[in-house]
Design an enzyme around this catalytic site. Structure first.
Site, short mmCIF file in Angstrom:
data_model
loop_
_atom_site.label_atom_id
_atom_site.label_comp_id
_atom_site.label_asym_id
_atom_site.label_seq_id
_atom_site.Cartn_x
_atom_site.Cartn_y
_atom_site.Cartn_z
N CYS A 64 6.52 -7.19 7.74
CA CYS A 64 7.62 -6.62 8.52
C CYS A 64 7.99 -7.59 9.63
CB CYS A 64 7.19 -5.28 9.13
SG CYS A 64 8.50 -4.48 10.07
N CYS A 97 0.91 -2.67 15.61
CA CYS A 97 1.01 -2.57 14.16
C CYS A 97 0.41 -3.77 13.45
CB CYS A 97 2.48 -2.43 13.79
SG CYS A 97 2.77 -2.56 12.05
N CYS A 109 3.25 8.52 1.16
CA CYS A 109 3.82 7.60 2.13
C CYS A 109 4.05 6.28 1.41
CB CYS A 109 2.84 7.41 3.29
SG CYS A 109 3.35 6.14 4.43
N CYS A 139 6.20 -4.74 16.16
CA CYS A 139 5.59 -3.76 17.08
C CYS A 139 4.15 -4.20 17.36
CB CYS A 139 5.60 -2.37 16.47
SG CYS A 139 7.23 -1.83 15.96
N CYS A 169 2.53 3.85 10.73
CA CYS A 169 3.35 2.84 10.07
C CYS A 169 2.83 1.46 10.40
CB CYS A 169 4.78 3.00 10.55
SG CYS A 169 5.84 1.62 10.22
N GLU A 179 0.82 -1.22 0.00
CA GLU A 179 0.00 0.00 0.00
C GLU A 179 0.85 1.26 0.00
OE1 GLU A 179 -3.63 -1.99 2.55
OE2 GLU A 179 -2.76 -0.09 3.19
#
Ligand code: SF4
Length: 356
Positions: free
Chosen positions: A113, A120, A106, A117, A340, A93
């Site tokens: 990832c 997230c 962005c 976190c 993020c 995205e």
């Protein structure tokens, strides 16, 4: 044979590739001009290249690395979230954010990832793969093409899916392409790389003479080790103390303040005590930092909650009382860009979904 993509080359590499084909050096400049300045959508539009060269490019290189799957436009502020499909079927995205005086994109740097976190969404399935440079650059080019040249995108934030500094080489090359006068020619000051705080990679970036100097944002999210370790497991090895030591010692220019991103999560890191702790953590280095407060945006499969607006404002006020520069990024269309990793959230309130 898999075709190469010229958007994986920085300018020097493009020149070498052109020379290896026996073409004159100025062909690199011409190709770069069509790709990055004119932002054309096919080789046929590169009218000052000979037909032979255009045919060679068509046969041996791919043009776009991404295909648009869908987009969602905010009713509130005109932000547009794009979903792209890469050649291998993975989706990523990007977000276009119109602001009063400029437009920002962005971009994502990884599919998934590995950082983990807790606030997230991106990290739920772990890391699938790094994006290629062309896939990062195409997010910019395809969004620019979509919104039209009258909406020039001058600012880029590397805050989408993924940890940019974990995809160091490809992100570095993307920044080189973005800032090269012969290529996208964006201002270094208008590019921000947001990291979860991988110290070795932050140091590497600052010591690397070939990494164009751009702005740094760090996802801080807590002012004490225990809380940070709880919401950002990476903090076990990249401790808060070491992180602040590193950030405090980076070469500093007033125009390049480091952005400390702080996602406010109800009952976790949003108390008045947390705000005072954050102010103490920043200490005398107030001029070095800006704090960006982001009220958490809940998504499915999380127990975390968003704090109420009053406590967010109170948090900011405490920082202001210490003369710390602190902003709140309120949850409207715009905030999807900063959160993020929350970009993958399937349904966003206030968005109209338009399938292409
Ligand atoms: S917030 Fe950023 S670094 Fe952390 S898991 Fe999500 S994408 Fe990765």
């Amino acid at each position: 044979m898999e075709k190469i993509n010229l958007k994986n080359f920085n300018y020097k590499e493009l020149e070498n590739w052109v020379k290896e084909r026996g073409w004159q050096k100025f062909r690199a400049k011409q190709i770069a001009k069509w790709l990055y300045n004119k932002k054309v959508s096919s080789y046929d539009q590169m009218t000052d290249l000979s037909k032979d060269i255009r045919n060679y490019l068509k046969e041996n290189t791919e043009f776009d690395s991404l295909e648009l799957v869908s987009f969602e436009k905010s009713n509130l502020d005109g932000s547009i979230k794009f979903l792209w499909r890469a050649k291998d079927g993975n989706t990523i995205e990007s977000v276009f954010i119109p602001e009063r005086e400029h437009n920002t994109i962005c971009v994502s740097t990884q599919v998934g990832c590995a950082v983990g976190c807790k606030f997230c969404y991106t990290t739920k399935d772990g890391l699938i793969r790094n994006l290629e440079t062309a896939e990062i650059i195409d997010q910019y080019l395809l969004v620019q093409r979509f919104v039209g040249n009258e909406n020039r995108i001058s600012n880029v934030v590397f805050m989408g899916m993924g940890e940019p500094l974990a995809n160091y080489d490809n992100v570095k090359k993307a920044v080189q392409i973005m800032t090269d006068k012969n290529m996208l020619d964006l201002s270094n000051r208008k590019i921000t790389i947001s990291s979860s705080g991988i110290l070795a990679q932050i140091n590497r970036m600052y010591e690397d003479p070939e990494f164009p100097q751009v702005r740094l944002a760090v996802s801080l999210n807590a002012a004490d080790q225990k809380t940070r370790e709880y919401i950002m497991p990476i903090s076990k090895t990249n401790t808060l103390e070491d992180l602040m030591k590193t950030l405090n010692s980076l070469p500093f220019k007033t125009g390049y303040r480091i952005m400390l991103e702080y996602v406010l999560i109800k009952g976790v890191n949003d108390s008045e005590k947390d705000a005072h702790n954050l102010a103490r953590l920043i200490g005398k280095n107030k001029k070095r930092y800006k704090v960006n407060l982001i009220p958490f945006n809940p998504f499915e499969e999380t127990d975390f909650q968003r704090p109420d607006d009053k406590s967010v404002e109170k948090f900011q006020k405490i920082l202001w009382d210490y003369n710390i520069s602190a902003f709140i990024r309120w949850s409207k269309g715009r905030d999807i860009s900063a959160a993020c990793g929350q970009l993958r959230k399937k349904e966003l309130n206030n968005f109209i979904k338009i399938k292409t």
